[in-house]
Design a protein around this motif. Sequence first.
Motif, mmCIF file in Angstrom:
data_model
loop_
_atom_site.group_PDB
_atom_site.id
_atom_site.type_symbol
_atom_site.label_atom_id
_atom_site.label_comp_id
_atom_site.label_asym_id
_atom_site.label_seq_id
_atom_site.Cartn_x
_atom_site.Cartn_y
_atom_site.Cartn_z
ATOM 1 N N LEU A 1 3.300 2.025 11.930
ATOM 2 C CA LEU A 1 2.642 0.920 11.230
ATOM 3 C C LEU A 1 2.919 -0.391 11.954
ATOM 4 N N GLU A 2 1.923 -1.239 12.010
ATOM 5 C CA GLU A 2 2.134 -2.593 12.500
ATOM 6 C C GLU A 2 2.793 -3.392 11.381
ATOM 7 N N LEU A 3 3.982 -3.924 11.636
ATOM 8 C CA LEU A 3 4.751 -4.580 10.577
ATOM 9 C C LEU A 3 4.002 -5.756 9.965
ATOM 10 N N ALA A 4 3.442 -6.616 10.770
ATOM 11 C CA ALA A 4 2.839 -7.855 10.277
ATOM 12 C C ALA A 4 1.638 -7.623 9.366
ATOM 13 N N THR A 5 0.868 -6.563 9.632
ATOM 14 C CA THR A 5 -0.377 -6.336 8.892
ATOM 15 C C THR A 5 -0.341 -5.106 7.995
ATOM 16 N N GLY A 6 0.583 -4.174 8.259
ATOM 17 C CA GLY A 6 0.632 -2.922 7.510
ATOM 18 C C GLY A 6 -0.381 -1.903 7.994
ATOM 19 N N LYS A 7 -1.085 -2.205 9.077
ATOM 20 C CA LYS A 7 -2.116 -1.313 9.607
ATOM 21 C C LYS A 7 -1.486 -0.076 10.226
ATOM 22 N N VAL A 8 -2.046 1.107 9.901
ATOM 23 C CA VAL A 8 -1.577 2.357 10.486
ATOM 24 C C VAL A 8 -2.148 2.491 11.895
ATOM 25 N N LYS A 9 -1.264 2.583 12.880
ATOM 26 C CA LYS A 9 -1.699 2.725 14.266
ATOM 27 C C LYS A 9 -1.947 4.192 14.617
ATOM 28 N N TRP A 10 -1.095 5.081 14.089
ATOM 29 C CA TRP A 10 -1.330 6.528 14.212
ATOM 30 C C TRP A 10 -0.525 7.275 13.166
ATOM 31 N N HIS B 1 0.842 -1.199 0.000
ATOM 32 C CA HIS B 1 0.000 0.000 0.000
ATOM 33 C C HIS B 1 0.879 1.252 0.000
ATOM 34 N N LYS B 2 0.229 2.409 0.100
ATOM 35 C CA LYS B 2 0.945 3.686 0.039
ATOM 36 C C LYS B 2 0.897 4.450 1.350
ATOM 37 N N GLU B 3 0.743 3.728 2.452
ATOM 38 C CA GLU B 3 0.671 4.388 3.754
ATOM 39 C C GLU B 3 2.049 4.752 4.311
ATOM 40 N N MET B 4 3.111 4.152 3.765
ATOM 41 C CA MET B 4 4.472 4.497 4.195
ATOM 42 C C MET B 4 5.335 4.622 2.950
ATOM 43 N N ARG B 5 5.677 5.864 2.609
ATOM 44 C CA ARG B 5 6.488 6.140 1.428
ATOM 45 C C ARG B 5 7.783 6.788 1.869
ATOM 46 N N ASN B 6 8.768 5.944 2.231
ATOM 47 C CA ASN B 6 10.077 6.443 2.670
ATOM 48 C C ASN B 6 10.861 6.948 1.465
ATOM 49 N N HIS B 7 11.090 8.230 1.399
ATOM 50 C CA HIS B 7 11.809 8.809 0.267
ATOM 51 C C HIS B 7 13.304 8.535 0.366
ATOM 52 N N VAL B 8 13.915 8.979 1.461
ATOM 53 C CA VAL B 8 15.362 8.848 1.631
ATOM 54 C C VAL B 8 15.709 8.021 2.864
ATOM 55 N N ASN B 9 15.072 8.342 3.984
ATOM 56 C CA ASN B 9 15.425 7.702 5.255
ATOM 57 C C ASN B 9 14.425 6.610 5.630
ATOM 58 N N ASN B 10 14.948 5.476 6.086
ATOM 59 C CA ASN B 10 14.092 4.335 6.358
ATOM 60 C C ASN B 10 13.437 4.396 7.735
ATOM 61 N N CYS B 11 12.463 3.512 7.915
ATOM 62 C CA CYS B 11 11.769 3.378 9.195
ATOM 63 C C CYS B 11 12.684 2.713 10.224
ATOM 64 N N VAL B 12 12.221 2.726 11.474
ATOM 65 C CA VAL B 12 12.866 1.984 12.551
ATOM 66 C C VAL B 12 11.849 0.985 13.088
ATOM 67 N N LEU B 13 12.260 -0.266 13.246
ATOM 68 C CA LEU B 13 11.377 -1.324 13.748
ATOM 69 C C LEU B 13 11.601 -1.519 15.243
ATOM 70 N N VAL B 14 10.528 -1.374 16.025
ATOM 71 C CA VAL B 14 10.589 -1.561 17.473
ATOM 72 C C VAL B 14 9.377 -2.371 17.919
ATOM 73 N N ASP B 15 9.618 -3.519 18.503
ATOM 74 C CA ASP B 15 8.549 -4.362 19.060
ATOM 75 C C ASP B 15 7.410 -4.590 18.067
ATOM 76 N N GLY B 16 7.770 -4.947 16.835
ATOM 77 C CA GLY B 16 6.770 -5.288 15.838
ATOM 78 C C GLY B 16 6.082 -4.109 15.181
ATOM 79 N N HIS B 17 6.566 -2.887 15.435
ATOM 80 C CA HIS B 17 5.972 -1.695 14.844
ATOM 81 C C HIS B 17 7.036 -0.839 14.161
ATOM 82 N N LEU B 18 6.659 -0.284 13.021
ATOM 83 C CA LEU B 18 7.551 0.576 12.247
ATOM 84 C C LEU B 18 7.215 2.037 12.521
ATOM 85 N N TYR B 19 8.270 2.828 12.759
ATOM 86 C CA TYR B 19 8.119 4.272 12.933
ATOM 87 C C TYR B 19 8.906 4.949 11.820
#
Length: 241
Positions: free
Chosen positions: A154-163, A121-139
């Motif tokens: 984002l919840e990594l396993a499902t891609g669901k936006v938490k906030w 999906h298009k809920e996370m479009r990292n242009h230059v800098n990547n996300c950080v994964l912490v306890d199963g969630h991407l920031y």
Amino acid sequence: ACSPLVASDLLIFDLGKVLAFKKTDGSLAWEAGGDAPGFASPVLFKLGGKEYLTSFNVSGLVVYDFAARKEAARHTWKTRYDVNAATPIVAGNAVFISSGYDRGCTLLGFDGKSLKPVYEHKEMRNHVNNCVLVDGHLYGFDGQQGSNGALKCLELATGKVKWAEKGLKVGALMVAGGRIVAMLDGGELLIAEASPRAFTQLARAKVLGGQCWTYPVLCGGRIYCRSNQQKELVCIDVSGK
């Protein structure tokens, strides 16, 4: 633009073609692939007792069998301007990739022989800098560097936006001690809780001016931030001493 990866006695670069140099004398130990280069850094990971290496290049994601030095699987991922810049995030048998220019993100399941999408999906479009994964969630930041976007969880396993905290200049972040430390383009330093429950801002201050695309660095109770255009470096003491 990738960062080199140190693996045992080798120094590895992902230049579309993967090049592995000997640390002792700089000679070429081996090479693999022949894709055009992206900007992402290589990631070495283990699965089923074997080591694999990622190459996120112009064509998409390629996973190499590290010992055999040959391609194990690939997933085509084309973007406008041929820019795949964010480094892949590996968690178990899954690989998360994301790109800007309205391309979006995908989680790919890897079984050693193939890469199969879990979601896209298009809920996370990292242009230059990547996300950080912490306890199963991407920031991470969703949007183009140099413009407004959103800081999301984002919840990594499902891609669901938490906030999603919208209206922020797209920047770079790290996570330490349960806190998001984010440098916004334009020079604002933002501290927030690294929690999937809600976005909770703890502090925000203007510390630099101009273009800021690099990650903040936390070391010894101090946060270091750098700008590009004005070529400034600032150090903020957050030790509480």
